[in-house]
Write a protein that holds these residues in place. Structure first.
Motif, mmCIF file in Angstrom:
data_model
loop_
_atom_site.group_PDB
_atom_site.id
_atom_site.type_symbol
_atom_site.label_atom_id
_atom_site.label_comp_id
_atom_site.label_asym_id
_atom_site.label_seq_id
_atom_site.Cartn_x
_atom_site.Cartn_y
_atom_site.Cartn_z
ATOM 1 N N ASN A 143 34.782 48.851 41.724
ATOM 2 C CA ASN A 143 33.995 47.733 41.193
ATOM 3 C C ASN A 143 33.903 47.794 39.676
ATOM 4 N N LYS A 144 33.756 48.982 39.123
ATOM 5 C CA LYS A 144 33.695 49.131 37.665
ATOM 6 C C LYS A 144 35.035 48.816 37.020
ATOM 7 N N LEU A 145 36.122 49.252 37.658
ATOM 8 C CA LEU A 145 37.448 48.982 37.103
ATOM 9 C C LEU A 145 37.773 47.491 37.082
ATOM 10 N N LEU A 146 37.319 46.772 38.102
ATOM 11 C CA LEU A 146 37.657 45.352 38.217
ATOM 12 C C LEU A 146 36.603 44.437 37.592
ATOM 13 N N ALA A 147 35.632 45.004 36.902
ATOM 14 C CA ALA A 147 34.616 44.213 36.199
ATOM 15 C C ALA A 147 35.030 44.076 34.740
ATOM 16 N N TYR A 148 35.875 43.094 34.469
ATOM 17 C CA TYR A 148 36.329 42.843 33.112
ATOM 18 C C TYR A 148 36.192 41.357 32.835
ATOM 19 N N GLY A 149 36.115 41.002 31.582
ATOM 20 C CA GLY A 149 35.970 39.594 31.218
ATOM 21 C C GLY A 149 34.554 39.103 31.444
ATOM 22 N N PRO A 150 34.315 37.834 31.158
ATOM 23 C CA PRO A 150 32.968 37.273 31.329
ATOM 24 C C PRO A 150 32.602 37.188 32.804
ATOM 25 N N MET A 151 31.534 37.867 33.211
ATOM 26 C CA MET A 151 31.161 37.938 34.622
ATOM 27 C C MET A 151 30.039 36.986 35.010
ATOM 28 N N GLU A 152 29.520 36.194 34.058
ATOM 29 C CA GLU A 152 28.416 35.313 34.403
ATOM 30 C C GLU A 152 28.847 34.314 35.467
ATOM 31 N N LYS A 153 27.906 33.951 36.317
ATOM 32 C CA LYS A 153 28.169 33.032 37.417
ATOM 33 C C LYS A 153 28.139 31.605 36.897
ATOM 34 N N LEU B 216 40.685 36.750 41.740
ATOM 35 C CA LEU B 216 40.448 37.330 43.055
ATOM 36 C C LEU B 216 41.436 38.482 43.190
ATOM 37 N N HIS B 217 40.922 39.685 43.414
ATOM 38 C CA HIS B 217 41.770 40.867 43.501
ATOM 39 C C HIS B 217 41.977 41.224 44.973
ATOM 40 N N ALA B 218 43.221 41.447 45.336
ATOM 41 C CA ALA B 218 43.575 41.898 46.677
ATOM 42 C C ALA B 218 43.950 43.372 46.565
ATOM 43 N N ILE B 219 43.357 44.205 47.408
ATOM 44 C CA ILE B 219 43.580 45.643 47.351
ATOM 45 C C ILE B 219 44.164 46.092 48.680
ATOM 46 N N ALA B 220 45.367 46.641 48.634
ATOM 47 C CA ALA B 220 46.010 47.194 49.828
ATOM 48 C C ALA B 220 45.677 48.674 49.893
ATOM 49 N N LEU B 221 45.210 49.099 51.040
ATOM 50 C CA LEU B 221 44.892 50.505 51.234
ATOM 51 C C LEU B 221 46.068 51.215 51.882
ATOM 52 N N LYS B 222 46.141 52.518 51.690
ATOM 53 C CA LYS B 222 47.219 53.295 52.300
ATOM 54 C C LYS B 222 47.071 53.273 53.816
ATOM 55 N N HIS C 113 36.071 39.800 44.196
ATOM 56 C CA HIS C 113 35.948 38.625 43.336
ATOM 57 C C HIS C 113 35.693 39.075 41.906
ATOM 58 N N GLY C 114 36.409 38.473 40.976
ATOM 59 C CA GLY C 114 36.332 38.884 39.583
ATOM 60 C C GLY C 114 35.740 37.830 38.674
ATOM 61 N N SER C 115 36.077 37.957 37.419
ATOM 62 C CA SER C 115 35.514 37.123 36.361
ATOM 63 C C SER C 115 36.257 35.790 36.251
ATOM 64 N N ALA C 116 35.798 34.985 35.310
ATOM 65 C CA ALA C 116 36.461 33.706 35.030
ATOM 66 C C ALA C 116 37.882 33.983 34.546
ATOM 67 N N ALA C 117 38.834 33.215 35.063
ATOM 68 C CA ALA C 117 40.238 33.431 34.715
ATOM 69 C C ALA C 117 40.659 32.652 33.468
ATOM 70 N N LEU C 118 39.980 31.536 33.192
ATOM 71 C CA LEU C 118 40.340 30.697 32.050
ATOM 72 C C LEU C 118 39.099 30.373 31.232
ATOM 73 N N SER C 119 39.295 30.194 29.943
ATOM 74 C CA SER C 119 38.203 29.814 29.051
ATOM 75 C C SER C 119 37.823 28.354 29.305
ATOM 76 N N PRO C 120 36.619 27.943 28.907
ATOM 77 C CA PRO C 120 36.243 26.526 29.061
ATOM 78 C C PRO C 120 37.242 25.576 28.399
ATOM 79 N N PHE C 121 37.777 25.951 27.250
ATOM 80 C CA PHE C 121 38.767 25.122 26.568
ATOM 81 C C PHE C 121 40.013 24.926 27.425
ATOM 82 N N ARG C 122 40.536 26.019 28.007
ATOM 83 C CA ARG C 122 41.740 25.932 28.843
ATOM 84 C C ARG C 122 41.469 25.173 30.138
ATOM 85 N N LEU C 123 40.254 25.324 30.682
ATOM 86 C CA LEU C 123 39.907 24.558 31.888
ATOM 87 C C LEU C 123 39.888 23.062 31.597
#
Length: 180
Positions: free
Chosen positions: A58-68, A37-43, A5-15
């Motif tokens: 987890n560090k790579l996929l932590a981008y954008g505003p992460m607040e709940k 939401l990131h889906a990761i396929a493993l080999k 699970h990742g960050s917010a996809a849209l800004s409040p304005f766009r929402l």
């Protein structure tokens, strides 16, 4: 397949703009939220990542505003099945991802970055958007379809029924013989 699970996809304005667009289309959305939401396929042969690689991912996929967001589930919980109406709470979920059989530009770059960072068990990373609409009244199937149409581009995206359905993104078909 792993889900992250990742960050917010849209800004409040766009929402808010999306909420107004839905209302104009006859969909009585009171609130709209969108999260990555990131889906990761493993080999083949891998069913999980080692803890050190999980930390890197987890560090790579932590981008954008992460607040709940208010009332949002914790990141480790799987969202409810999209396109299913909970009649008591009047909440509808939609999961929008690239069409099966395609590889998005985001996926190509994210997968390359994961491999460069030493995540050798990852075959591919893909990103979806989990939309949640709260409505004043339950949505009938026609309004659910209208809402789904407003939330995705049918040329490049598809709406999935459940997060587990994202595994279809990673399915490979065998080439079929040419027919004459």
């Amino acid at each position: 397949m792993l889900l992250h699970h990742g960050s917010a996809a849209l800004s409040p304005f766009r929402l808010e703009k999306l909420r107004r667009d839905l209302a104009a289309a006859g969909i009585p959305a009171e609130t709209v939220s969108a999260r990555f939401l990131h889906a990761i396929a493993l080999k083949d042969g891998a069913d999980a990542l080692p803890p050190a690689e999980t930390e890197i991912l987890n560090k790579l996929l932590a981008y954008g505003p992460m607040e709940k967001a208010e009332g949002e589930k914790p990141k480790h919980e799987t969202p409810a099945a999209p396109s299913v109406v909970n009649r008591k709470s009047k909440i509808v979920h939609f999961l929008v991802a690239p069409r099966p059989g395609t590889i998005s530009p985001w996926s190509s770059k994210a997968t390359d970055i994961a491999r460069i960072c030493g995540l050798s068990q990852i075959a591919r990373v893909e990103r979806a958007i989990a939309y949640t609409l709260t409505t004043a009244a339950p949505l009938d199937p026609a309004r659910q379809a209208a809402a789904a149409a407003k939330l995705h581009d049918r040329m490049t995206q598809a709406v999935f029924n459940h997060p587990d359905d994202l595994a279809r993104l990673f399915r490979r078909e065998q080439p079929r013989p040419k027919t004459t």
